[in-house]
Scaffold this active site. Sequence first.
Site, PDB file in Angstrom:
ATOM      1  N   THR A 250      -2.306 -17.112   5.148  1.00  0.00           N
ATOM      2  CA  THR A 250      -1.391 -18.120   4.673  1.00  0.00           C
ATOM      3  C   THR A 250      -1.586 -18.626   3.341  1.00  0.00           C
ATOM      4  OG1 THR A 250      -0.854 -20.664   5.194  1.00  0.00           O
ATOM      5  CG2 THR A 250      -2.948 -19.934   5.770  1.00  0.00           C
TER       6      THR A 250
ATOM      7  N   TYR B 157      -6.523 -26.210   8.953  1.00  0.00           N
ATOM      8  CA  TYR B 157      -5.863 -24.978   9.342  1.00  0.00           C
ATOM      9  C   TYR B 157      -6.200 -23.929   8.308  1.00  0.00           C
ATOM     10  CZ  TYR B 157      -1.847 -21.896   9.012  1.00  0.00           C
ATOM     11  OH  TYR B 157      -1.000 -20.657   9.056  1.00  0.00           O
TER      12      TYR B 157
HETATM   13  N1  UFG Z   1       9.056 -31.688   5.736  1.00  0.00           N
HETATM   14  C1  UFG Z   1       9.621 -32.662   5.652  1.00  0.00           C
HETATM   15  N2  UFG Z   1      10.064 -33.295   6.811  1.00  0.00           N
HETATM   16  C2  UFG Z   1      10.010 -32.549   8.077  1.00  0.00           C
HETATM   17  C3  UFG Z   1       9.177 -31.334   8.056  1.00  0.00           C
HETATM   18  C4  UFG Z   1       8.812 -30.959   6.711  1.00  0.00           C
HETATM   19  O1  UFG Z   1       9.987 -33.532   4.751  1.00  0.00           O
HETATM   20  O2  UFG Z   1      10.329 -33.090   9.147  1.00  0.00           O
HETATM   21  C5  UFG Z   1       8.371 -31.024   4.301  1.00  0.00           C
HETATM   22  C6  UFG Z   1       6.950 -31.295   4.073  1.00  0.00           C
HETATM   23  O3  UFG Z   1       6.386 -32.189   3.845  1.00  0.00           O
HETATM   24  C7  UFG Z   1       6.744 -29.928   3.091  1.00  0.00           C
HETATM   25  C8  UFG Z   1       8.173 -28.993   3.350  1.00  0.00           C
HETATM   26  O4  UFG Z   1       8.965 -29.800   4.153  1.00  0.00           O
HETATM   27  O5  UFG Z   1       6.884 -30.623   1.778  1.00  0.00           O
HETATM   28  C9  UFG Z   1       7.757 -27.808   4.313  1.00  0.00           C
HETATM   29  O6  UFG Z   1       6.928 -28.099   5.275  1.00  0.00           O
HETATM   30  P1  UFG Z   1       6.833 -27.337   6.595  1.00  0.00           P
HETATM   31  O7  UFG Z   1       6.330 -28.111   7.598  1.00  0.00           O
HETATM   32  O8  UFG Z   1       7.960 -26.650   7.081  1.00  0.00           O
HETATM   33  O9  UFG Z   1       5.901 -26.241   6.365  1.00  0.00           O
HETATM   34  P2  UFG Z   1       4.265 -26.404   5.399  1.00  0.00           P
HETATM   35  O10 UFG Z   1       4.631 -26.057   3.969  1.00  0.00           O
HETATM   36  O11 UFG Z   1       3.783 -27.572   5.879  1.00  0.00           O
HETATM   37  O12 UFG Z   1       3.609 -25.363   6.158  1.00  0.00           O
HETATM   38  C10 UFG Z   1       3.897 -24.078   6.490  1.00  0.00           C
HETATM   39  C11 UFG Z   1       3.475 -23.520   7.865  1.00  0.00           C
HETATM   40  C12 UFG Z   1       2.032 -23.077   7.636  1.00  0.00           C
HETATM   41  C13 UFG Z   1       1.886 -22.331   6.159  1.00  0.00           C
HETATM   42  C14 UFG Z   1       2.585 -22.835   5.117  1.00  0.00           C
HETATM   43  C15 UFG Z   1       2.461 -22.042   3.816  1.00  0.00           C
HETATM   44  O13 UFG Z   1       3.432 -24.243   8.824  1.00  0.00           O
HETATM   45  O14 UFG Z   1       1.612 -22.510   8.765  1.00  0.00           O
HETATM   46  O15 UFG Z   1       3.762 -23.332   5.519  1.00  0.00           O
HETATM   47  O16 UFG Z   1       2.615 -22.836   2.763  1.00  0.00           O
HETATM   48  F1  UFG Z   1       0.511 -22.175   5.991  1.00  0.00           F
END
Ligand code: UFG
Length: 330
Positions: A117, A141
Amino acid sequence: MTVLVSGGAGYIGSHLCWLLADQGEEFVVVDNLSTGREFAIPPQGDLIVGDVGDIELIANVIKQHNVDAVVHFAGSIVVPESVSDPLKYYKNNTANSRNLIEVCVENGVKHFIFSSTATVYGEPKKNPVTEDFPFAPFNPYGTSKVMTEMMLKDVAFAHDFDYVALRYFNVAGADPKKRTGQSTPNATHLLKIANQVALGQREYLEIFGEDYDTPDGTGVRDYIHVSDLAEAHWSALQYLRSGGEAIALNCGYGKGFSVREVIETLEQVIGRKLPVKTGPRRPGDIGSIIADNTKIKSLLGWEPKYDDLKGIVESALRWEEALAQKNSQD
Ligand code: UFG
């Protein structure tokens, strides 16, 4: 020769299974169905319901199916959950991977593709990030994945065993043929939630933080279509089978989009505004991360086919509609 796909009933794993089926490749899935769905697996592959950490089970699967390569997707992936329950992540992601790697070494499986990741980089000082950026995980994670990458490196040095660690950026979208998609109940990803709001399954979308050091203050990520990511695994498999050496590769497009830009794209697709609220930052989140993908392109000859945010958003929405119909029939 058979490919063992751990977590093949899950989101990314099932897309690889369909690609393997399309290529006429033999494969077998090991999945405990904790988040994966059986319907996501193509009929060409056997499903063995069980745990990747179960040494005896995996040894039997390897022998019975003549496995020459393992693609290891199974694991836990929710960043905030890893902050509140780190031991779950060190068990499911690190300890289980250790067992799986051991069974491979003991049974002569030489090719291993690992779902790593972008989170291994933590909050990078500059973007885009190249693979030689130091590990700086920002949450358990990420640490659980770093530990597995470090094990793989040591094992590849000590044994006749090579791996490709694919460092996924933000995976989104669904199979263009609508055979599978993101089907995990309670998934927390931005686009999944936004689509559920668009379909009236949730009341509103909450933006987690507007005070990041990004152009509009919301988090910036590099969204990669899941079918392009599946192709990256397929290329990695050819690379290892033709004698390629152990390597870690970024999987992203090299472009960042903010939370607001993703929401606006979905609003364009559906032709109306989404109900949105803003809230505080989510624990374990970072401001911005974008991939440098030079290495995967040059080494594996990987070329994205679906590098278009609108297309990604549309395919994810179409899948969410299909899934709602599927769930209502169950
Ligand atoms: N976000 C929101 N509201 C939500 C969900 C997400 O504002 O309801 C924002 C988060 O704060 C972040 C962006 O959208 O800024 C992306 O969030 P995601 O939860 O879609 O993804 P993450 O970046 O947290 O994590 C994902 C995967 C991980 C991986 C990572 C790599 O869940 O497994 O991308 O960057 F490691």
